[in-house]
Design a protein around this motif. Structure first.
Motif, PDB file in Angstrom:
ATOM      1  N   VAL A 187     -91.436  89.170  81.883  1.00 59.61           N
ATOM      2  CA  VAL A 187     -91.337  87.715  81.906  1.00 59.61           C
ATOM      3  C   VAL A 187     -89.903  87.355  82.263  1.00 59.61           C
ATOM      4  CG1 VAL A 187     -91.350  85.648  80.468  1.00 59.61           C
ATOM      5  CG2 VAL A 187     -93.191  87.297  80.252  1.00 59.61           C
ATOM      6  N   ASP A 188     -89.760  86.459  83.220  1.00 56.37           N
ATOM      7  CA  ASP A 188     -88.443  85.994  83.627  1.00 56.37           C
ATOM      8  C   ASP A 188     -88.129  84.708  82.863  1.00 56.37           C
ATOM      9  OD1 ASP A 188     -86.113  85.329  84.824  1.00 56.37           O
ATOM     10  OD2 ASP A 188     -86.910  85.205  86.862  1.00 56.37           O
ATOM     11  N   LEU A 189     -87.129  84.783  82.007  1.00 53.58           N
ATOM     12  CA  LEU A 189     -86.780  83.615  81.194  1.00 53.58           C
ATOM     13  C   LEU A 189     -85.764  82.704  81.882  1.00 53.58           C
ATOM     14  CD1 LEU A 189     -86.461  85.431  77.769  1.00 53.58           C
ATOM     15  CD2 LEU A 189     -88.289  83.906  78.462  1.00 53.58           C
ATOM     16  N   THR A 190     -85.237  83.161  83.016  1.00 56.59           N
ATOM     17  CA  THR A 190     -84.175  82.405  83.695  1.00 56.59           C
ATOM     18  C   THR A 190     -84.559  80.945  83.980  1.00 56.59           C
ATOM     19  OG1 THR A 190     -83.583  84.501  84.726  1.00 56.59           O
ATOM     20  CG2 THR A 190     -82.497  82.537  85.564  1.00 56.59           C
ATOM     21  N   PRO A 191     -85.765  80.671  84.517  1.00 58.81           N
ATOM     22  CA  PRO A 191     -86.093  79.269  84.809  1.00 58.81           C
ATOM     23  C   PRO A 191     -86.133  78.382  83.566  1.00 58.81           C
ATOM     24  CG  PRO A 191     -87.736  80.756  85.765  1.00 58.81           C
ATOM     25  CD  PRO A 191     -86.831  81.591  84.938  1.00 58.81           C
ATOM     26  N   TYR A 192     -86.518  78.954  82.426  1.00 53.85           N
ATOM     27  CA  TYR A 192     -86.578  78.161  81.188  1.00 53.85           C
ATOM     28  C   TYR A 192     -85.171  77.817  80.708  1.00 53.85           C
ATOM     29  CZ  TYR A 192     -91.385  79.778  81.204  1.00 53.85           C
ATOM     30  OH  TYR A 192     -92.680  80.036  81.569  1.00 53.85           O
ATOM     31  N   VAL A 193     -84.293  78.813  80.830  1.00 53.97           N
ATOM     32  CA  VAL A 193     -82.899  78.583  80.444  1.00 53.97           C
ATOM     33  C   VAL A 193     -82.294  77.513  81.350  1.00 53.97           C
ATOM     34  CG1 VAL A 193     -80.601  79.631  80.373  1.00 53.97           C
ATOM     35  CG2 VAL A 193     -82.573  80.898  79.517  1.00 53.97           C
ATOM     36  N   ARG A 194     -82.556  77.663  82.653  1.00 52.79           N
ATOM     37  CA  ARG A 194     -82.008  76.725  83.621  1.00 52.79           C
ATOM     38  C   ARG A 194     -82.447  75.291  83.309  1.00 52.79           C
ATOM     39  NH1 ARG A 194     -82.861  73.843  88.333  1.00 52.79           N
ATOM     40  NH2 ARG A 194     -81.084  73.969  89.732  1.00 52.79           N
ATOM     41  N   GLU A 195     -83.727  75.139  83.052  1.00 51.29           N
ATOM     42  CA  GLU A 195     -84.275  73.814  82.820  1.00 51.29           C
ATOM     43  C   GLU A 195     -83.573  73.116  81.650  1.00 51.29           C
ATOM     44  OE1 GLU A 195     -88.583  73.848  82.822  1.00 51.29           O
ATOM     45  OE2 GLU A 195     -88.579  72.111  81.481  1.00 51.29           O
ATOM     46  N   ASP A 196     -83.385  73.855  80.553  1.00 52.87           N
ATOM     47  CA  ASP A 196     -82.803  73.213  79.385  1.00 52.87           C
ATOM     48  C   ASP A 196     -81.301  73.025  79.506  1.00 52.87           C
ATOM     49  OD1 ASP A 196     -85.292  72.964  78.461  1.00 52.87           O
ATOM     50  OD2 ASP A 196     -85.070  74.173  76.672  1.00 52.87           O
ATOM     51  N   ILE A 197     -80.652  73.891  80.262  1.00 52.60           N
ATOM     52  CA  ILE A 197     -79.226  73.689  80.502  1.00 52.60           C
ATOM     53  C   ILE A 197     -79.021  72.455  81.379  1.00 52.60           C
ATOM     54  CG2 ILE A 197     -77.333  74.625  81.919  1.00 52.60           C
ATOM     55  CD1 ILE A 197     -77.234  75.628  79.089  1.00 52.60           C
ATOM     56  N   VAL A 198     -79.870  72.286  82.380  1.00 49.95           N
ATOM     57  CA  VAL A 198     -79.761  71.113  83.249  1.00 49.95           C
ATOM     58  C   VAL A 198     -79.934  69.834  82.420  1.00 49.95           C
ATOM     59  CG1 VAL A 198     -80.902  69.852  85.115  1.00 49.95           C
ATOM     60  CG2 VAL A 198     -80.433  72.284  85.364  1.00 49.95           C
ATOM     61  N   LEU A 199     -80.883  69.864  81.485  1.00 46.70           N
ATOM     62  CA  LEU A 199     -81.104  68.691  80.635  1.00 46.70           C
ATOM     63  C   LEU A 199     -79.900  68.408  79.728  1.00 46.70           C
ATOM     64  CD1 LEU A 199     -84.824  69.151  79.530  1.00 46.70           C
ATOM     65  CD2 LEU A 199     -83.911  67.455  81.107  1.00 46.70           C
ATOM     66  N   ALA A 200     -79.171  69.477  79.396  1.00 47.14           N
ATOM     67  CA  ALA A 200     -78.038  69.317  78.476  1.00 47.14           C
ATOM     68  C   ALA A 200     -76.766  68.869  79.189  1.00 47.14           C
ATOM     69  CB  ALA A 200     -77.784  70.632  77.738  1.00 47.14           C
ATOM     70  N   LEU A 201     -76.757  68.946  80.513  1.00 44.23           N
ATOM     71  CA  LEU A 201     -75.554  68.550  81.257  1.00 44.23           C
ATOM     72  C   LEU A 201     -75.333  67.049  81.110  1.00 44.23           C
ATOM     73  CD1 LEU A 201     -76.054  70.512  84.593  1.00 44.23           C
ATOM     74  CD2 LEU A 201     -74.474  71.079  82.758  1.00 44.23           C
ATOM     75  N   PRO A 202     -74.079  66.641  80.963  1.00 55.60           N
ATOM     76  CA  PRO A 202     -73.816  65.212  80.811  1.00 55.60           C
ATOM     77  C   PRO A 202     -74.108  64.444  82.101  1.00 55.60           C
ATOM     78  CG  PRO A 202     -71.762  66.432  80.987  1.00 55.60           C
ATOM     79  CD  PRO A 202     -72.856  67.453  80.952  1.00 55.60           C
ATOM     80  N   GLN A 203     -74.757  63.310  81.978  1.00 57.49           N
ATOM     81  CA  GLN A 203     -75.047  62.467  83.139  1.00 57.49           C
ATOM     82  C   GLN A 203     -73.817  61.682  83.569  1.00 57.49           C
ATOM     83  OE1 GLN A 203     -78.245  62.211  84.686  1.00 57.49           O
ATOM     84  NE2 GLN A 203     -78.469  64.060  83.469  1.00 57.49           N
ATOM     85  N   HIS A 204     -73.058  61.261  82.599  1.00 57.77           N
ATOM     86  CA  HIS A 204     -71.857  60.466  82.868  1.00 57.77           C
ATOM     87  C   HIS A 204     -70.697  61.070  82.092  1.00 57.77           C
ATOM     88  CE1 HIS A 204     -74.424  57.493  84.738  1.00 57.77           C
ATOM     89  NE2 HIS A 204     -75.191  57.538  83.670  1.00 57.77           N
ATOM     90  N   PRO A 205     -70.149  62.199  82.576  1.00 58.06           N
ATOM     91  CA  PRO A 205     -69.107  62.870  81.803  1.00 58.06           C
ATOM     92  C   PRO A 205     -67.872  62.000  81.616  1.00 58.06           C
ATOM     93  CG  PRO A 205     -69.351  63.861  83.995  1.00 58.06           C
ATOM     94  CD  PRO A 205     -70.470  62.887  83.831  1.00 58.06           C
ATOM     95  N   LEU A 206     -67.361  62.005  80.397  1.00 51.87           N
ATOM     96  CA  LEU A 206     -66.139  61.269  80.073  1.00 51.87           C
ATOM     97  C   LEU A 206     -65.141  62.244  79.462  1.00 51.87           C
ATOM     98  CD1 LEU A 206     -67.412  57.997  78.348  1.00 51.87           C
ATOM     99  CD2 LEU A 206     -66.436  58.243  80.625  1.00 51.87           C
ATOM    100  N   CYS A 207     -63.861  62.130  79.871  1.00 49.57           N
ATOM    101  CA  CYS A 207     -62.849  63.052  79.350  1.00 49.57           C
ATOM    102  C   CYS A 207     -62.638  62.815  77.863  1.00 49.57           C
ATOM    103  CB  CYS A 207     -61.545  62.908  80.122  1.00 49.57           C
ATOM    104  SG  CYS A 207     -60.794  61.291  79.983  1.00 49.57           S
ATOM    105  N   GLY A 208     -62.952  61.637  77.401  1.00 48.72           N
ATOM    106  CA  GLY A 208     -62.837  61.330  75.983  1.00 48.72           C
ATOM    107  C   GLY A 208     -63.477  59.990  75.723  1.00 48.72           C
TER     108      GLY A 208
END
Ligand SMILES: [Zn+2]
Length: 162
Positions: free
Chosen positions: A103-124
């Motif tokens: 079983v290749d888990l890479t796509p599952y990891v990718r999907e959830d990491i993409v969801l965790a990426l900030p949409q509007h990153p702010l330095c603070g």
């Protein structure tokens, strides 16, 4: 190396997997101009074969280089999914793909990491940015339209509207 598991190795009991997934393996290189994964993702997972599916639990960690949407400063952000888990079903519409007992888990990891990426990153949280009057939503439509001196053509247009 992709993150794969051989199901035969799970017959005797749960398996602990630790390692790294590269940015290219995760296909994250060209994701977003404001967010660039800089270092490999680290995983620390426990896998167990269950009656209805493959149970995955553990931690994912990754550092990304972000560009602040307000002041355009680059900064590093550490993403951590400390309690990542999921059951990948053997049957049904979302059934997990098994090939050669692996079983290749890479796509599952990718999907959830993409969801965790900030949409509007702010330095603070206090960042006041270059201008107090950014378009609604906070994200200037810069990118390809940036002028050589680093200012943003769209931001200039937006100032005119105000
Ligand atoms: Zn900022």
């Amino acid at each position: 190396m992709r993150l794969t598991v051989n199901l035969h190795h799970l017959e005797k009991g749960p398996l602990h997997l630790q390692g790294e997934l590269s940015v290219s393996e995760l296909e994250l290189a060209d994701l977003d101009e404001m967010v660039r994964p800089a270092k490999p993702l680290r995983y620390d997972l426990e896998l167990a074969r269950q009656e209805h599916g493959l149970l995955v639990q553990g931690r994912l960690e990754m550092s990304v280089e972000c560009e602040c949407v307000r002041c355009l400063k680059s900064f590093e952000l550490r993403l951590e999914l400390a309690d990542w888990s999921g059951l990948l079903p053997w049957e049904g519409e979302d059934k997990v793909l098994v090939s050669n007992d692996c079983v290749d888990l890479t796509p599952y990891v990718r999907e959830d990491i993409v969801l965790a990426l900030p949409q509007h990153p702010l330095c603070g949280p206090e960042c006041s940015g270059l201008s107090a009057r950014l378009p609604a939503g906070g994200r200037p439509s810069c990118g390809a339209s940036q002028t050589p001196d680093g200012s943003c053509a769209w931001a200039e247009l937006n100032k005119l509207k105000f």
